[in-house]
Design a protein around this motif. Structure first.
Motif, short mmCIF file in Angstrom:
data_model
loop_
_atom_site.label_atom_id
_atom_site.label_comp_id
_atom_site.label_asym_id
_atom_site.label_seq_id
_atom_site.Cartn_x
_atom_site.Cartn_y
_atom_site.Cartn_z
N UNK A 34 0.87 -1.18 0.00
CA UNK A 34 0.00 0.00 0.00
C UNK A 34 0.91 1.23 0.00
N UNK A 35 0.64 2.13 -0.95
CA UNK A 35 1.35 3.41 -0.98
C UNK A 35 0.38 4.51 -0.57
N UNK A 36 0.94 5.59 -0.05
CA UNK A 36 0.13 6.74 0.36
C UNK A 36 -0.15 7.64 -0.84
N UNK A 40 4.44 6.91 -1.79
CA UNK A 40 5.45 6.34 -0.89
C UNK A 40 4.91 5.10 -0.21
N UNK A 41 5.76 4.10 -0.05
CA UNK A 41 5.35 2.87 0.60
C UNK A 41 4.90 3.15 2.03
N UNK A 58 4.99 -5.76 -6.42
CA UNK A 58 3.81 -5.29 -5.69
C UNK A 58 3.92 -3.80 -5.36
N UNK A 59 5.09 -3.38 -4.93
CA UNK A 59 5.30 -1.97 -4.60
C UNK A 59 5.15 -1.11 -5.85
N UNK A 60 5.73 -1.56 -6.96
CA UNK A 60 5.66 -0.77 -8.18
C UNK A 60 4.28 -0.80 -8.82
N UNK A 61 3.53 -1.86 -8.64
CA UNK A 61 2.14 -1.86 -9.12
C UNK A 61 1.33 -0.81 -8.37
N UNK A 62 1.52 -0.74 -7.05
CA UNK A 62 0.81 0.28 -6.27
C UNK A 62 1.22 1.67 -6.73
N UNK A 63 2.52 1.90 -6.88
CA UNK A 63 3.02 3.20 -7.33
C UNK A 63 2.44 3.55 -8.70
N UNK A 111 -7.59 10.70 -4.75
CA UNK A 111 -6.73 9.51 -4.78
C UNK A 111 -5.91 9.53 -3.50
N UNK A 112 -6.21 8.62 -2.58
CA UNK A 112 -5.58 8.63 -1.26
C UNK A 112 -4.43 7.64 -1.13
N UNK A 113 -4.21 6.85 -2.16
CA UNK A 113 -3.15 5.86 -2.16
C UNK A 113 -3.44 4.82 -3.22
N UNK A 114 -2.81 3.66 -3.06
CA UNK A 114 -3.03 2.56 -4.00
C UNK A 114 -2.55 1.27 -3.37
#
Length: 136
Positions: A34-36, A40-41, A58-63, A111-114
């Motif tokens: 989950x990123x903000x 950011x992670x 996973x981190x880059x998909x969220x980003x 958009x509060x994150x992803x």
């Protein structure tokens, strides 16, 4: 002045918990990020048995889903040769991912994150990410 709304850590934990439950139910050990609102992670979990390579995915998909304000699976068709976003995967220092598993987290029109999920098939990652979003 801009007022930026972002997902809280408590909400991120709830999103991850829902994703873990879905991943367990479908037998797909996953990395869940989950990123903000700034990309950011904020939180990450690697379930037992999840692939090591999928941590970064996973981190880059969220980003990606936050940066592009789109589910990553929806970017795939336009990222192919001849598509309007062909070559996008080479942008932002290679952080852009154009396969299923990343979905923005939206509160109203903000958009509060992803969330980003990786470790299974595209369909499994998408299913786990959708369960995560539903928990928000």
């Amino acid at each position: 002045m801009l007022n930026i709304v972002s997902i809280s850590l408590a909400d991120a934990k709830r999103v991850i918990s829902a994703a873990e439950a879905k991943a367990s139910a479908i037998g797909s050990p996953s990395n869940i990020a989950v990123v903000d609102a700034g990309g950011n992670l904020l939180a990450h979990v690697r379930m037992d048995g999840a692939q090591l390579a999928s941590i970064t995915h996973s981190i880059n998909k969220a980003f990606t889903s936050l940066a592009c304000k789109s589910a990553t699976r929806d970017l795939a068709a336009d990222a192919q040769p001849g598509g309007q976003f062909y070559g996008i995967a080479n942008s932002v220092e290679g952080r852009i991912i154009t396969f299923a598993g990343g979905i923005p987290l939206v509160d109203g029109d903000a958009y509060v994150g992803a969330v980003g999920v990786s470790g299974g098939t595209g369909a499994q990652d998408q299913s786990v990410a959708e369960a995560a979003v539903a928990a928000l």
